[in-house]
Design an enzyme around this catalytic site. Sequence first.
Site, PDB file in Angstrom:
ATOM      1  N   LYS A  14     -15.599  34.845  33.400  1.00  0.00           N
ATOM      2  CA  LYS A  14     -16.282  33.958  34.355  1.00  0.00           C
ATOM      3  C   LYS A  14     -15.438  33.741  35.612  1.00  0.00           C
ATOM      4  O   LYS A  14     -15.923  33.842  36.726  1.00  0.00           O
ATOM      5  CB  LYS A  14     -16.540  32.569  33.750  1.00  0.00           C
ATOM      6  CG  LYS A  14     -17.281  32.549  32.450  1.00  0.00           C
ATOM      7  CD  LYS A  14     -17.587  31.125  32.008  1.00  0.00           C
ATOM      8  CE  LYS A  14     -16.390  30.254  31.683  1.00  0.00           C
ATOM      9  NZ  LYS A  14     -15.608  30.676  30.528  1.00  0.00           N
ATOM     10  N   ARG A  90     -19.470  21.946  29.507  1.00  0.00           N
ATOM     11  CA  ARG A  90     -19.000  22.603  28.279  1.00  0.00           C
ATOM     12  C   ARG A  90     -19.753  22.079  27.048  1.00  0.00           C
ATOM     13  O   ARG A  90     -19.509  22.547  25.947  1.00  0.00           O
ATOM     14  CB  ARG A  90     -17.536  22.267  28.035  1.00  0.00           C
ATOM     15  CG  ARG A  90     -16.399  23.067  28.643  1.00  0.00           C
ATOM     16  CD  ARG A  90     -16.299  24.498  28.255  1.00  0.00           C
ATOM     17  NE  ARG A  90     -14.945  24.966  28.032  1.00  0.00           N
ATOM     18  CZ  ARG A  90     -14.108  25.372  28.968  1.00  0.00           C
ATOM     19  NH1 ARG A  90     -14.451  25.338  30.228  1.00  0.00           N
ATOM     20  NH2 ARG A  90     -12.909  25.820  28.642  1.00  0.00           N
ATOM     21  N   ARG A 125      -4.164  38.755  29.299  1.00  0.00           N
ATOM     22  CA  ARG A 125      -4.462  38.008  30.526  1.00  0.00           C
ATOM     23  C   ARG A 125      -3.184  37.491  31.186  1.00  0.00           C
ATOM     24  O   ARG A 125      -2.288  36.978  30.528  1.00  0.00           O
ATOM     25  CB  ARG A 125      -5.371  36.834  30.164  1.00  0.00           C
ATOM     26  CG  ARG A 125      -5.824  36.025  31.340  1.00  0.00           C
ATOM     27  CD  ARG A 125      -7.192  35.461  31.111  1.00  0.00           C
ATOM     28  NE  ARG A 125      -7.171  34.237  30.320  1.00  0.00           N
ATOM     29  CZ  ARG A 125      -8.236  33.469  30.169  1.00  0.00           C
ATOM     30  NH1 ARG A 125      -9.383  33.793  30.718  1.00  0.00           N
ATOM     31  NH2 ARG A 125      -8.158  32.387  29.436  1.00  0.00           N
ATOM     32  N   ARG A 158      -0.929  31.856  30.413  1.00  0.00           N
ATOM     33  CA  ARG A 158      -1.300  30.453  30.236  1.00  0.00           C
ATOM     34  C   ARG A 158      -0.876  29.944  28.869  1.00  0.00           C
ATOM     35  O   ARG A 158      -0.992  30.648  27.877  1.00  0.00           O
ATOM     36  CB  ARG A 158      -2.822  30.319  30.363  1.00  0.00           C
ATOM     37  CG  ARG A 158      -3.269  29.951  31.738  1.00  0.00           C
ATOM     38  CD  ARG A 158      -4.749  30.044  31.880  1.00  0.00           C
ATOM     39  NE  ARG A 158      -5.481  29.291  30.864  1.00  0.00           N
ATOM     40  CZ  ARG A 158      -6.801  29.206  30.828  1.00  0.00           C
ATOM     41  NH1 ARG A 158      -7.533  29.832  31.722  1.00  0.00           N
ATOM     42  NH2 ARG A 158      -7.402  28.515  29.882  1.00  0.00           N
ATOM     43  N   ARG A 169     -10.120  27.682  20.593  1.00  0.00           N
ATOM     44  CA  ARG A 169     -10.986  27.595  21.781  1.00  0.00           C
ATOM     45  C   ARG A 169     -12.316  28.298  21.529  1.00  0.00           C
ATOM     46  O   ARG A 169     -13.371  27.849  21.992  1.00  0.00           O
ATOM     47  CB  ARG A 169     -10.264  28.181  22.997  1.00  0.00           C
ATOM     48  CG  ARG A 169      -9.138  27.246  23.485  1.00  0.00           C
ATOM     49  CD  ARG A 169      -8.181  27.931  24.427  1.00  0.00           C
ATOM     50  NE  ARG A 169      -8.790  28.361  25.653  1.00  0.00           N
ATOM     51  CZ  ARG A 169      -8.314  29.352  26.424  1.00  0.00           C
ATOM     52  NH1 ARG A 169      -7.219  29.997  26.067  1.00  0.00           N
ATOM     53  NH2 ARG A 169      -8.919  29.670  27.518  1.00  0.00           N
TER      54      ARG A 169
HETATM   55  P1  AMP Z   1     -10.579  27.038  30.919  1.00  0.00           P
HETATM   56  O1  AMP Z   1      -9.606  27.403  31.992  1.00  0.00           O
HETATM   57  O2  AMP Z   1     -11.989  26.861  31.441  1.00  0.00           O
HETATM   58  O3  AMP Z   1     -10.506  27.935  29.717  1.00  0.00           O
HETATM   59  O4  AMP Z   1     -10.163  25.571  30.428  1.00  0.00           O
HETATM   60  C1  AMP Z   1      -8.897  25.336  29.858  1.00  0.00           C
HETATM   61  C2  AMP Z   1      -8.948  24.049  29.049  1.00  0.00           C
HETATM   62  O5  AMP Z   1      -9.262  22.952  29.908  1.00  0.00           O
HETATM   63  C3  AMP Z   1     -10.001  24.005  27.962  1.00  0.00           C
HETATM   64  O6  AMP Z   1      -9.569  24.629  26.762  1.00  0.00           O
HETATM   65  C4  AMP Z   1     -10.185  22.503  27.783  1.00  0.00           C
HETATM   66  O7  AMP Z   1      -9.103  21.917  27.085  1.00  0.00           O
HETATM   67  C5  AMP Z   1     -10.106  22.021  29.225  1.00  0.00           C
HETATM   68  N1  AMP Z   1     -11.421  22.027  29.877  1.00  0.00           N
HETATM   69  C6  AMP Z   1     -11.839  22.828  30.900  1.00  0.00           C
HETATM   70  N2  AMP Z   1     -13.099  22.524  31.255  1.00  0.00           N
HETATM   71  C7  AMP Z   1     -13.502  21.523  30.448  1.00  0.00           C
HETATM   72  C8  AMP Z   1     -14.710  20.785  30.305  1.00  0.00           C
HETATM   73  N3  AMP Z   1     -15.790  21.015  31.069  1.00  0.00           N
HETATM   74  N4  AMP Z   1     -14.747  19.813  29.362  1.00  0.00           N
HETATM   75  C9  AMP Z   1     -13.695  19.534  28.581  1.00  0.00           C
HETATM   76  N5  AMP Z   1     -12.536  20.203  28.644  1.00  0.00           N
HETATM   77  C10 AMP Z   1     -12.419  21.195  29.572  1.00  0.00           C
END
Ligand code: AMP
Length: 210
Positions: A14, A90, A125, A158, A169
């Site tokens: 994404k 989410r 990644r 990361r 996740r």
């Molecule tokens: P991402 O970079 O989108 O994979 O997000 C990394 C982490 O940030 C996720 O595993 C969650 O812990 C937190 N996170 C990101 N977006 C959300 C969301 N919309 N709601 C809750 N937690 C989020």
Amino acid sequence: MNIVILLGAPGSGKGTIASRISSENPQLKHVSSGDLLRGAVAKGTEAGKAAKEAMDAGQLVADELIATMIKDVIAETEGDVTMLLDGFPRNVKQAEILEAMGVPLRSVVLVDVPDAAIEDRIAGRRTCPECKAGYHVRALPPKVEGICDKCGAKLVVRKDDNPETVKDRLKVYHAQTEPLIEYYTKKGLLRRIDGDQGPVKNAEAFLAAM
Ligand code: AMP
């Protein structure tokens, strides 16, 4: 302004799609909830402190916490812009909060990638901590190993991209985020692209679908 939501598992690409198409089109604004949260953690803000534990464990942070951040970005966005929302909502609760913000939803595009491909993608990644550009050691390598093409910063893995946290996740994605597929299908907003075609074709397919 209107919004296009990018829906898909962690590692589905994404962020790569959104950053690629927004860098080529000033009317598209990429907003990544994960980047907003990692920024807050790095700055040590109250929101960042509250989010850190859940993020490190691969769990979702509190709905209101991330929703407030998204609301602030929407409030400061002006003009004829399509916001590419990557990582928010989410879960169904967040989708309802977003709707209440009153910004028209143009479409929701599901970036479809089989689970089996996800773990390999995340293992390779690499991310730029400065400009947030994303790379993959094989599928999308930087020109100079370990260095960001765009800004020259040193690439990092990361913290939540380790194999154990990735499993958690993915569980969170299936349990909490996947119900959004049915939610947005019922509203007639869902489109689906094959996210396993390589970075260029994925981006083209996304643009055609959104
Ligand atoms: P991402 O970079 O989108 O994979 O997000 C990394 C982490 O940030 C996720 O595993 C969650 O812990 C937190 N996170 C990101 N977006 C959300 C969301 N919309 N709601 C809750 N937690 C989020």
